[in-house]
Design a protein around this motif. Structure first.
Motif, mmCIF file in Angstrom:
data_model
loop_
_atom_site.group_PDB
_atom_site.id
_atom_site.type_symbol
_atom_site.label_atom_id
_atom_site.label_comp_id
_atom_site.label_asym_id
_atom_site.label_seq_id
_atom_site.Cartn_x
_atom_site.Cartn_y
_atom_site.Cartn_z
ATOM 1 N N ARG A 151 1.121 -1.413 -0.048
ATOM 2 C CA ARG A 151 -0.236 -0.268 -0.030
ATOM 3 C C ARG A 151 0.444 1.064 0.247
ATOM 4 N N MET A 152 2.265 1.148 -0.564
ATOM 5 C CA MET A 152 3.293 2.440 -0.848
ATOM 6 C C MET A 152 3.042 2.871 -2.097
ATOM 7 N N PHE A 153 3.202 4.006 -2.953
ATOM 8 C CA PHE A 153 3.051 4.245 -4.382
ATOM 9 C C PHE A 153 4.451 5.392 -3.945
ATOM 10 N N TYR A 154 5.068 4.502 -5.139
ATOM 11 C CA TYR A 154 6.755 5.481 -5.217
ATOM 12 C C TYR A 154 6.873 6.116 -6.779
ATOM 13 N N GLY A 155 6.155 7.752 -6.569
ATOM 14 C CA GLY A 155 6.131 8.455 -8.228
ATOM 15 C C GLY A 155 7.643 8.465 -8.477
ATOM 16 N N GLU A 156 7.307 8.390 -9.790
ATOM 17 C CA GLU A 156 8.645 8.817 -10.521
ATOM 18 C C GLU A 156 8.972 10.169 -10.626
ATOM 19 N N SER A 157 8.002 10.504 -11.901
ATOM 20 C CA SER A 157 8.141 11.334 -12.681
ATOM 21 C C SER A 157 6.277 11.910 -13.247
ATOM 22 N N MET A 158 6.615 12.478 -13.916
ATOM 23 C CA MET A 158 5.132 13.704 -14.402
ATOM 24 C C MET A 158 5.304 14.126 -15.170
#
Length: 235
Positions: A151-158
């Motif tokens: 239940r962890m989200f690791y954002g990378e780029s947008m």
């Protein structure tokens, strides 16, 4: 001095990361899906430019966003309610990565190399890496990608080619993760854009503690629903 990681060698403890540059922990040449998964589970992520070895980072403090704390301004509420758009998930993962890798004003190059795209595309095929996409008039106009473990989200780029398109994707991601009881979105490093949307810095020790709780439980890896705008999303 940072250690050189031979293939299969363990990461050093994150507490050994440099203070300057903040969070640099190790270097090597291995960028496999399994190495990347191991890194994320330890609060480490890869970030390097073409021509460099693979550099691994764990900054202190760490920028995070709690899904329920996403900040939506009055003007953004109007955009979410009135602008015609469609939000999809996992329908154009590689296209999102390549759009994030495209040159931007004031940047000489990109850290999203072909090797990175290949590694994360493999993780996407395994159900760990995801894209959230904003489509306007049938065209991919913005979005983001990252990793989900437990239940962890690791954002990378947008990226965004239309005004507010990346913000639309981030708001829908946060709402979706909130419904799925995700604990944190890892934003890695502080930016004014993320801060304006509710992101905040926490000590690395706290980040690792909360992260360990989040990845210990949660859904199995797999594709997310293509449609991220169910009826209970009200803006």
């Amino acid at each position: 001095m940072i250690p050189w990681l031979e293939p299969g060698a363990p990461f050093p403890p994150v507490e050994r990361a440099l203070r300057e540059p903040d969070g640099l922990l190790a270097a090597g040449l291995e960028l496999t899906p399994d190495r990347i998964l191991d890194a994320y589970r330890r609060g480490i992520f890869p970030w390097f430019s073409d021509g460099q070895p693979v550099l691994w980072w764990s900054p202190d403090p760490r920028m995070v966003l709690v899904p329920s704390e996403i900040r939506i301004t009055r003007s953004m509420h109007k955009v979410l309610r009135n602008r015609p758009y469609e939000v999809r998930c996992d329908s154009a993962f590689e296209a999102v990565m390549r759009a994030c890798a495209a040159p931007r004003d004031g940047q000489a190059g990109t850290w999203i190399s072909d090797d990175m795209i290949a590694a994360y595309s493999a993780l996407h095929a395994r159900g760990y890496a995801h894209s959230v996409e904003t489509w306007i008039d049938g065209r991919l106009a913005g979005g983001l990608y990252g990793m989900a473990i437990g239940r962890m989200f690791y954002g990378e780029s947008m990226f965004s080619t239309e005004r507010d398109a990346s913000k639309i994707a981030l708001v829908h991601l946060a709402r979706y993760l909130e419904t799925q009881a995700f604990g944190l979105i890892d934003c890695q490093m502080n930016t004014g854009h993320l801060g304006s949307m509710g992101g905040r810095e926490i000590p690395r020790r706290e980040f690792c503690r909360v992260m360990a709780q989040c990845i210990a439980d949660g859904p199995l890896p797999g594709r997310w629903p293509t449609d991220l705008i169910p009826p209970y999303f009200r803006f």
